[in-house]
Design a protein around this motif. Structure first.
Motif, mmCIF file in Angstrom:
data_model
loop_
_atom_site.group_PDB
_atom_site.id
_atom_site.type_symbol
_atom_site.label_atom_id
_atom_site.label_comp_id
_atom_site.label_asym_id
_atom_site.label_seq_id
_atom_site.Cartn_x
_atom_site.Cartn_y
_atom_site.Cartn_z
ATOM 1 N N GLU A 1 99.538 39.845 -57.058
ATOM 2 C CA GLU A 1 100.338 38.965 -57.909
ATOM 3 C C GLU A 1 101.246 39.777 -58.830
ATOM 4 O O GLU A 1 102.431 39.466 -58.983
ATOM 5 C CB GLU A 1 99.418 38.069 -58.730
ATOM 6 C CG GLU A 1 100.178 37.090 -59.618
ATOM 7 C CD GLU A 1 99.254 36.316 -60.540
ATOM 8 O OE1 GLU A 1 99.444 35.085 -60.641
ATOM 9 O OE2 GLU A 1 98.369 36.928 -61.166
ATOM 10 N N SER B 1 104.139 41.165 -56.886
ATOM 11 C CA SER B 1 104.867 40.178 -56.069
ATOM 12 C C SER B 1 104.812 40.541 -54.590
ATOM 13 O O SER B 1 105.808 40.457 -53.863
ATOM 14 C CB SER B 1 106.320 40.055 -56.549
ATOM 15 O OG SER B 1 106.367 39.607 -57.875
ATOM 16 N N ASP C 1 101.554 31.124 -50.207
ATOM 17 C CA ASP C 1 100.848 32.369 -49.892
ATOM 18 C C ASP C 1 99.793 32.126 -48.820
ATOM 19 O O ASP C 1 99.586 32.969 -47.929
ATOM 20 C CB ASP C 1 100.201 32.948 -51.150
ATOM 21 C CG ASP C 1 101.225 33.516 -52.122
ATOM 22 O OD1 ASP C 1 102.260 34.030 -51.656
ATOM 23 O OD2 ASP C 1 101.003 33.440 -53.342
#
Length: 422
Positions: free
Chosen positions: A194, A197, A389
């Motif tokens: 996270e 990215s 995701d």
């Protein structure tokens, strides 16, 4: 199959054992676990796939492309922690089922028939919340734990694994499939992807893990009538042990070691009785085995001092020790290549948590993939990963599995590489 159908199935399974705060509670071999297993069975049988259940409750869906050939195995687990998250484990199983369905569609549409077969697995008791140790089903499959011994493990209520699996109808007798490789996708349960990215993590190694089974023995007495100087309070001793387990990380470089005590039981557990016995489990993990061993040695010395000072007997036993596992370089490279071709991008990443792939990597070439976790939280109801995701991860797993079906990791040289690194 479409992204929409995958998300629909994911959210359908998330409703099984759902908690008020959007988590799930589906501990191993409970009624809720049985419902997820029935969902898995229905998905497979609707497509004409063979379903098997082995002697430790592992559930398999088998797709035959080449009679007699071994299988590329995909999967994870559907059981959860108490008040756990709906993504941990379940995402990997549902992603594997959808990846398998997509690959069947490819072959049906005329793409070359694979020379290996395909299977999806729902491993029994990965979490270990009800029946310790964790990663039980895959470890039995891999020959790392004894099946009969694990069947006799009991939960805090005294129910054995054998009894619990029998109660839900999943104490199986089916043969385990022969495998040529294993792939698993999972939420990261950390913040690295996270923060950077990055949509995909390709796991290169697992942290060294060491648990300590600790029993603190004191003397039961009256909380009101016993003088403070005469008490041998097991709970006070256990509290001091817990603080030492927490503080031991401060003797090493920041983030080099993590530690915790996650389970504690006491006897007789009465508000007017000084505790006579406390049982707890300490968990130590680090990338470097020597860090864990040094922390263990320090804790053993400090625990002995606590016992001597308070007139307590404290027994400590090593429990659930897991060496570092390095995944095959060829599998990591395959994941990186696929991620690039799909326009996703991947970075190499270690796993601090244990996974079924850690056990499977001991016996077959294994690929372990991560997708991002929002805020890095896991084993709680707030656990979350974004739909986009998850969908990207299904695409990733599908393509990795397709290439593994073509023999990408199962040539003898790569098998030897995986075995040497384990």
């Amino acid at each position: 199959m479409s992204a929409t159908s995958f998300l629909s199935d994911f959210h359908e399974v998330a409703a099984i054992g759902a908690t008020p705060n959007q988590g799930v509670d589906r501990q191993a071999a409970t009624a809720e676990d049985r419902l997820t297993r029935e969902w898995f069975r229905a998905f497979a049988q609707h497509r004409g796939w063979e379903v098997r259940v082995d002697g430790i409750g592992n559930q398999f869906a088998l797709v035959e492309f080449e009679p007699g050939a071994p299988h590329i195995l995909l999967g994870s687990h559907l059981d959860s922690q108490p008040l756990g998250g709906r993504f941990d484990g379940a995402y990997g199983v549902i992603a594997a089922l959808h990846a398998a369905d997509r690959l069947v569609e490819r072959v049906t549409a005329g793409e070359p028939r694979p020379r290996l077969n395909l299977a999806v697995v729902n491993w029994f008791n990965e979490e270990g919340g009800r029946f310790p140790p964790s990663i039980m089903g895959s470890s039995v499959f891999a020959g790392l734990m004894d099946e009969q011994r694990m069947l006799e493990v009991r939960d805090l209520a005294g129910v054995s694994v054998r009894e619990a699996l029998g109660e839900i109808g999943y104490l199986g007798t089916d043969a385990r499939p022969e495998i040529a490789g294993y792939a698993e996708i999972h939420i990261e349960q950390g913040r690295i992807l996270e923060r950077e990215s990055m949509p995909i993590g390709a796991v290169d190694f697992s942290w060294y893990t060491q648990k300590l089974d600790i029993e603190v023995l004191g003397e039961q007495s009256h909380t009101g009538a016993t003088a403070m100087a005469d008490r041998h309070d097991a709970l006070v001793g256990a509290a001091k042990v817990i603080v030492k387990v927490h503080e031991v990380t401060g003797h090493f470089e920041p983030e080099a070691l993590v530690s915790s005590v996650g389970q504690l039981t006491l006897e007789p557990n009465s508000p007017i009785v000084v505790a006579r016995r406390v049982h707890l489990v300490a968990d130590l993990r680090a990338a470097d085995k020597e860090v864990v061993l040094a922390a263990r040695a320090r804790l053993l010395a400090e625990i002995a001092e606590i016992g001597d000072a308070a007139g307590l007997t404290i027994n400590v036993r090593d429990f659930d020790v897991r060496d570092n596992q390095h995944y095959p370089e060829a599998g990591i490279a395959l994941a990186e290549q696929v991620a690039t071709e799909l326009g996703l991008g991947a970075r190499r990443i270690r796993t601090m948590a244990g996974h079924d792939s850690v056990a499977m990597n001991r016996i077959a070439p294994t690929v372990m993939l991560f997708i991002p976790s929002v805020d890095g939280v896991s084993h709680c109801e707030r656990e979350f990963s974004r739909d986009e995701d998850m969908v990207a991860g299904v695409d990733m797993l599908t393509e990795v599995a397709w290439r593994m079906l073509g023999g990408a990791l199962s040539e003898q040289g790569l098998i030897r590489e995986a075995m040497a690194q384990s």
